[in-house]
Design a protein around this motif. Structure first.
Motif, PDB file in Angstrom:
ATOM      1  N   ASP A   9      11.611   9.934  -1.357  1.00 12.52           N
ATOM      2  CA  ASP A   9      12.149   8.386  -1.284  1.00 12.52           C
ATOM      3  C   ASP A   9      11.341   7.394  -1.985  1.00 12.52           C
ATOM      4  OD1 ASP A   9      14.205   9.101   0.505  1.00 12.52           O
ATOM      5  OD2 ASP A   9      13.534   8.483   1.914  1.00 12.52           O
ATOM      6  N   GLU A  10      10.021   7.805  -1.942  1.00 12.88           N
ATOM      7  CA  GLU A  10       8.989   6.872  -2.635  1.00 12.88           C
ATOM      8  C   GLU A  10       9.062   6.797  -4.012  1.00 12.88           C
ATOM      9  OE1 GLU A  10       4.822   6.807  -1.733  1.00 12.88           O
ATOM     10  OE2 GLU A  10       5.323   7.190   0.808  1.00 12.88           O
TER      11      GLU A  10
ATOM     12  N   ASP B 251      -5.423   5.311   8.139  1.00 13.83           N
ATOM     13  CA  ASP B 251      -4.014   5.099   7.965  1.00 13.83           C
ATOM     14  C   ASP B 251      -3.454   6.531   7.477  1.00 13.83           C
ATOM     15  OD1 ASP B 251      -4.050   2.745   8.906  1.00 13.83           O
ATOM     16  OD2 ASP B 251      -3.967   1.749   6.975  1.00 13.83           O
TER      17      ASP B 251
ATOM     18  N   SER C 116       4.243   9.075   9.700  1.00 12.97           N
ATOM     19  CA  SER C 116       4.928   8.101  10.371  1.00 12.97           C
ATOM     20  C   SER C 116       6.572   7.944   9.768  1.00 12.97           C
ATOM     21  CB  SER C 116       4.421   6.933  10.641  1.00 12.97           C
ATOM     22  OG  SER C 116       4.244   6.086   9.502  1.00 12.97           O
TER      23      SER C 116
ATOM     24  N   PRO D 287       0.987   0.142   4.643  1.00 10.12           N
ATOM     25  CA  PRO D 287       2.441   0.206   5.364  1.00 10.12           C
ATOM     26  C   PRO D 287       2.272   0.778   6.700  1.00 10.12           C
ATOM     27  CG  PRO D 287       2.404   0.827   2.992  1.00 10.12           C
ATOM     28  CD  PRO D 287       1.201   0.733   3.299  1.00 10.12           C
ATOM     29  N   ALA D 288       1.378   1.809   7.048  1.00 11.83           N
ATOM     30  CA  ALA D 288       1.038   2.508   8.344  1.00 11.83           C
ATOM     31  C   ALA D 288       0.907   1.436   9.210  1.00 11.83           C
ATOM     32  CB  ALA D 288       0.266   3.498   8.098  1.00 11.83           C
ATOM     33  N   ARG D 289       0.425   0.456   9.011  1.00 11.71           N
ATOM     34  CA  ARG D 289       0.283  -0.670  10.095  1.00 11.71           C
ATOM     35  C   ARG D 289       1.111  -1.771  10.300  1.00 11.71           C
ATOM     36  NH1 ARG D 289      -3.933   1.075  12.592  1.00 11.71           N
ATOM     37  NH2 ARG D 289      -5.866   1.715  11.501  1.00 11.71           N
ATOM     38  N   LEU D 290       2.137  -1.561   9.628  1.00 12.66           N
ATOM     39  CA  LEU D 290       3.219  -2.557   9.738  1.00 12.66           C
ATOM     40  C   LEU D 290       4.407  -2.202  10.881  1.00 12.66           C
ATOM     41  CD1 LEU D 290       4.065  -3.055   6.060  1.00 12.66           C
ATOM     42  CD2 LEU D 290       2.540  -4.482   7.445  1.00 12.66           C
ATOM     43  N   SER D 291       5.077  -3.227  11.430  1.00 11.89           N
ATOM     44  CA  SER D 291       6.077  -3.002  12.342  1.00 11.89           C
ATOM     45  C   SER D 291       7.291  -2.829  11.407  1.00 11.89           C
ATOM     46  CB  SER D 291       6.305  -4.255  13.232  1.00 11.89           C
ATOM     47  OG  SER D 291       6.729  -5.318  12.328  1.00 11.89           O
ATOM     48  N   GLY D 292       8.392  -2.282  12.192  1.00 11.33           N
ATOM     49  CA  GLY D 292       9.539  -2.068  11.388  1.00 11.33           C
ATOM     50  C   GLY D 292      10.086  -3.135  10.842  1.00 11.33           C
TER      51      GLY D 292
ATOM     52  N   ALA E 247       8.034  -4.155   7.794  1.00 10.76           N
ATOM     53  CA  ALA E 247       8.077  -3.042   6.614  1.00 10.76           C
ATOM     54  C   ALA E 247       9.485  -3.430   5.806  1.00 10.76           C
ATOM     55  CB  ALA E 247       8.122  -1.781   7.274  1.00 10.76           C
TER      56      ALA E 247
ATOM     57  N   ARG F 157      -1.862   8.576   9.749  1.00 14.80           N
ATOM     58  CA  ARG F 157      -0.526   8.153  10.475  1.00 14.80           C
ATOM     59  C   ARG F 157       0.429   8.354   9.011  1.00 14.80           C
ATOM     60  NH1 ARG F 157      -1.587   2.571  13.031  1.00 14.80           N
ATOM     61  NH2 ARG F 157       0.671   2.530  13.036  1.00 14.80           N
TER      62      ARG F 157
ATOM     63  N   SER G 181      10.773   3.091   2.296  1.00 11.97           N
ATOM     64  CA  SER G 181       9.897   3.932   1.212  1.00 11.97           C
ATOM     65  C   SER G 181       8.952   3.139   0.503  1.00 11.97           C
ATOM     66  CB  SER G 181      10.805   4.338   0.051  1.00 11.97           C
ATOM     67  OG  SER G 181      12.043   5.138   0.489  1.00 11.97           O
ATOM     68  N   LEU G 182       8.064   2.453   1.483  1.00  9.25           N
ATOM     69  CA  LEU G 182       6.860   1.739   1.037  1.00  9.25           C
ATOM     70  C   LEU G 182       5.906   2.843   0.676  1.00  9.25           C
ATOM     71  CD1 LEU G 182       6.686  -1.075   3.787  1.00  9.25           C
ATOM     72  CD2 LEU G 182       7.879  -1.493   1.308  1.00  9.25           C
TER      73      LEU G 182
ATOM     74  N   MET H  54       7.401   5.742   7.590  1.00  6.72           N
ATOM     75  CA  MET H  54       7.587   4.152   7.319  1.00  6.72           C
ATOM     76  C   MET H  54       7.925   4.122   5.741  1.00  6.72           C
ATOM     77  SD  MET H  54       5.399   1.104   8.544  1.00  6.72           S
ATOM     78  CE  MET H  54       6.203   1.366  10.066  1.00  6.72           C
TER      79      MET H  54
END
Lengths: 336, 256
Positions: free
Chosen positions: B143-144, B248, B254, A125-130, A133, B251, A79-80, B256
Motif C-alpha cells: 500500500d505504501e 515507534d 499496527s 504515523p504510529a503515534r496518530l489516531s485514526g 491519520a 508498533r 498507507s502513511l 496504520m
C-alpha cells in the motif's frame, strides 16, 4: 481538473465497465463489499492490470505509469509512510517532483492549518489516531495539487462522533479545492449526502451512473433496491428550526440534511431507516415477506401507490396482506 | 538497569566457576583467574593477537560479501517475480548447517588459508540474508509503495526512501545472528582444516592439554561475538530512531 472515462474496463473484479467521472465534480462510487470499487480506483490509478481503456480528458492513459498520472490516490488503510514524520509524509510528493524546500514548507504549513494538524507535524504515523491519520493522508494527497483525487473509504473505521467532524473537514476541503474527486464508499448514507454524481457497482458491473438527483431506485433490480433503498416521491419538503422534513400526506419524515433545492420532491429512504412500530405515523400494507439469511425482506405498499423495500432485523412480526404502522427515522433528499 | 543486571549475572557466573574450580582443584578445570593470567602471558598474547587478526579478516570478509550479495540478489530477485525461483534454492542452503559444507569445500577449494574459511563464512551468511531479504520484500507494505507511486515518486526514489529502510530493519535480527555465525564457521574451519587462526590455536592447546590457554582462546571468541552483538544492537537502535522514530518501530505492524 480532469474528466475520467472508462471504456469496457474488465479484469478479475470488473465486468465491462463503461463510465464517466465528470471534471470538477464529486463522484461517489457506491457498492457493497466485493463489488469492485477499490479495483476500479486502482485501475484508474494505474495500479491494476485490465482490459479496455482509461481516458483522462479524452487521452488514453493505459500505458502511462502511476507516477505520471497526476492522481492522488488515498487507499483504504491510509498507507502513511511509517518511516517518515507527518511533515515528511505530506512533503513526500512535492519533494519527489523536485520542489524547493521553501515551497514545500509553505504548502505543508497551509494544508496542516486547513486540516488543523499543525501540532502533529513532528509525529510518526504510529503515534496518530485514526482520524489524524486520515487527515494526514488527505493532506499528503492534496499537497501535489493533483488533477484527480481518489479516496477509498475515507470515513471507515472512525467512531461516529469523530467521523462526523472529520467528514466535515474533509468534505469542506475537497469542495474548496474544486478537483475531480472520486470517493469510494459502502456507506449509503455518507455517499448520498455528499455526492454530485453517483456510480453504483454491483458484482463488478456498473448498475447506475448519473446525477444523484436523477436517481430512481425503483428502476433498479430488486436486490439492489433492498440494499440501496427506495426513492420516494413526497408531497413537500419544508424546514422547521433549521431541520428539514419531507411531508407525505399527514406524516413527516426527518431529512439527513437540508436539501439544496427545496422544490425537490424526491427523497431516498434507506432500508435500515424504516421501522415497523405501533406508534408509526405512516400506514402501509405488506405486499410480500421472505427470509434472506438472518433477515427478512419485506415489500410494503404505502398510501398513494408508493412502495418500500426494507429489511426486518427481527423474525417477521407481520404477514402478507397485513396493514402496519411505520416509522421512518430519516430520509435523504435527492436535490439538484 | 539492564547493564547492572548483565554485570551481576556475569560476576555470579565467574564466582561460581572460580569456587567450583578451587574445590575440584583439577588442572583440566582451571579457575577464571588462571585463564586471565594466561591471557596476560606475552607469548600467548602475541599468538592470540596474530591469529585473532587472521580469523577476524576471514570472518569479516566472508560475512560482508555474503551480506552484500544476499541483500543485492534478494532485491534484484524482486524484479519480474524472480524471488519465486530463488526462494526455494535459498531455503535449501538456509536449512543446511554452514559447517556441513566444510568437508565439501576442502575437496573443491583445497586447504587454502584465506579462500576456504572466507567461502565457508560466505556460505554461512549469504543464504540466510538472501532468504531474509526475499521474505522482507514479500511482506513489504505494498500500500505504501502504491501510495508513493501515485504521489509521483519514481521507483528509484521509492526504493531509497521506503524499501531500503524497511528491509534493513526487518532483516537486522538475522544480520546479527549471521555475523556471529560467520565467526563460528571460520573458527570451526580453522579447527578442522587450517594451521592458523583462533580455531587452530584451540586445537593445539587441546592436544597439549593447556586448558587455561584453550579457555583463553574460547573467552576471546566469546567476547568478540558479544562485542559484535553489542555493536549491531547499537546500529539497529540508531537506524530505528533515524528511520522510524525509535520505539515507534515496535508498533510497525499496527497497519496504520
Amino acid at each position: 481538473m480532469v474528466e475520467v472515462r472508462l471504456r469496457d474496463v474488465s479484469n478479475y473484479a470488473l465486468r465491462r465497465v463503461t463510465d464517466v467521472f465528470p471534471e470538477g465534480k464529486l463522484s461517489v462510487l457506491l457498492g457493497p463489499n466485493g463489488a469492485g470499487k477499490t479495483t476500479l480506483l486502482r485501475v484508474i490509478a494505474g495500479l491494476e492490470k485490465y482490459f479496455g481503456h482509461v481516458l483522462f480528458d479524452g487521452r488514453q492513459v493505459d500505458d502511462v505509469p502511476p507516477y505520471e498520472r497526476s492522481i492522488a490516490y488515498v487507499p483504504q488503510r491510509n498507507s502513511l509512510f511509517k518511516n517518515m514524520k507527518v511533515y515528511d509524509n505530506i512533503a513526500f510528493g512535492l519533494r519527489a517532483r523536485g520542489y524547493l524546500e521553501k515551497e514545500v514548507k509553505g504548502v505543508v504549513r497551509n494544508l496542516a492549518e486547513s486540516l488543523r494538524i499543525t501540532d502533529i507535524l513532528d509525529r510518526y504515523p504510529a503515534r496518530l489516531s485514526g482520524g489524524e491519520a486520515r487527515k494526514v493522508a488527505l493532506a499528503r494527497a492534496l499537497a501535489i495539487n493533483p488533477e484527480l483525487i481518489m479516496l477509498d473509504e475515507p470515513f471507515t473505521g472512525l467512531d461516529a462522533e469523530v467521523s462526523e467532524l472529520i467528514k466535515q473537514d474533509i468534505m469542506m476541503l475537497l469542495r474548496h479545492y474544486r478537483k475531480t474527486i472520486i470517493l469510494v464508499s459502502h456507506s449509503t448514507r455518507t455517499s448520498l449526502v455528499n455526492a454530485d454524481f453517483l456510480h453504483v457497482l454491483w458484482m463488478g458491473k456498473l448498475i447506475y451512473s448519473g446525477k444523484l438527483s436523477q436517481l430512481d431506485t425503483n428502476k433498479l433490480p430488486e436486490c439492489i433496491r433492498y440494499w440501496l433503498g427506495t426513492t420516494l416521491h413526497v408531497d413537500e419538503i419544508i424546514t422547521e428550526d433549521g431541520l428539514a422534513k419531507a411531508l407525505i400526506g399527514d406524516s413527516s419524515i426527518p431529512l439527513a440534511e437540508v436539501p439544496k433545492e427545496m422544490q425537490a420532491r424526491k427523497i431516498i429512504v434507506l432500508p435500515d431507516s424504516v421501522k415497523i412500530c405501533r406508534k408509526g405515523s405512516i400506514t402501509g400494507v405488506i405486499e410480500s415477506v421472505y427470509r434472506s439469511g438472518h433477515y427478512y425482506r419485506a415489500t410494503i405498499n404505502l398510501e398513494g401507490n408508493r412502495d418500500l423495500r426494507i429489511y426486518l432485523t427481527t423474525p417477521a412480526p407481520v404477514r402478507k396482506g397485513e396493514t402496519v404502522k411505520l416509522k421512518i427515522t430519516y430520509g435523504i433528499p435527492l436535490g439538484d | 538497569m539492564r547493564k547492572n543486571k548483565t554485570v551481576i549475572s556475569l560476576t555470579f557466573f565467574l564466582i561460581i566457576w572460580e569456587l567450583t574450580a578451587r574445590i575440584i582443584n583439577n588442572p583440566l578445570y582451571p579457575p577464571p583467574s588462571e585463564v586471565a593470567l594466561a591471557l596476560a602471558l606475552p607469548k600467548l598474547y602475541w599468538a592470540l593477537g596474530t591469529n585473532y587478526l587472521l580469523t577476524a579478516t576471514r570472518a569479516l570478509t566472508g560475512f560482508a560479501t555474503g551480506l552484500v550479495a544476499g541483500i543485492g540478489l534478494g532485491i534484484l530477485s524482486s524484479v519480474k517475480q524472480g524471488q519465486d525461483y530463488l526462494q526455494p534454492i535459498a531455503t535449501i542452503f538456509f536449512v543446511v548447517p554452514s559447517v556441513a559444507w566444510i568437508p565439501l569445500l576442502i575437496v573443491w577449494v583445497g586447504i587454502k588459508p584465506f579462500e576456504l574459511p572466507v567461502i565457508a563464512s560466505f556460505l554461512c551468511s549469504f543464504p540466510p540474508v538472501l532468504y531474509g531479504t526475499i521474505n522482507a520484500l514479500r511482506t513489504l507494505n505494498s500500500d505504501e509503495v502504491e501510495a508513493a507511486l501515485s504521489l509521483g515518486a519514481k521507483p528509484t526514489l521509492i526504493f531509497k526512501k521506503l524499501i531500503i529502510p524497511q528491509i534493513v530493519l526487518k532483516i537486522m535480527p538475522l544480520i546479527k545472528s549471521e555475523a556471529v555465525m560467520a565467526w563460528k564457521t571460520v573458527f570451526v574451519t580453522e579447527m578442522v582444516a587450517l594451521s592458523s587462526g583462533l580455531g587452530y590455536l584451540a586445537i593445539i592447546y587441546s592436544e597439549t592439554l593447556e586448558v587455561s590457554k584453550l579457555l583463553a582462546v574460547i573467552s576471546v571468541l566469546a567476547l568478540t561475538t558479544l562485542g559484535i552483538i553489542q555493536v549491531l544492537d547499537k546500529l539497529e537502535s540508531r537506524l530505528t530512531t533515524k528511520w522510524f522514530g525509535g520505539e515507534d518501530w515496535l508498533r510497525y505492524g499496527s497497519g496504520m
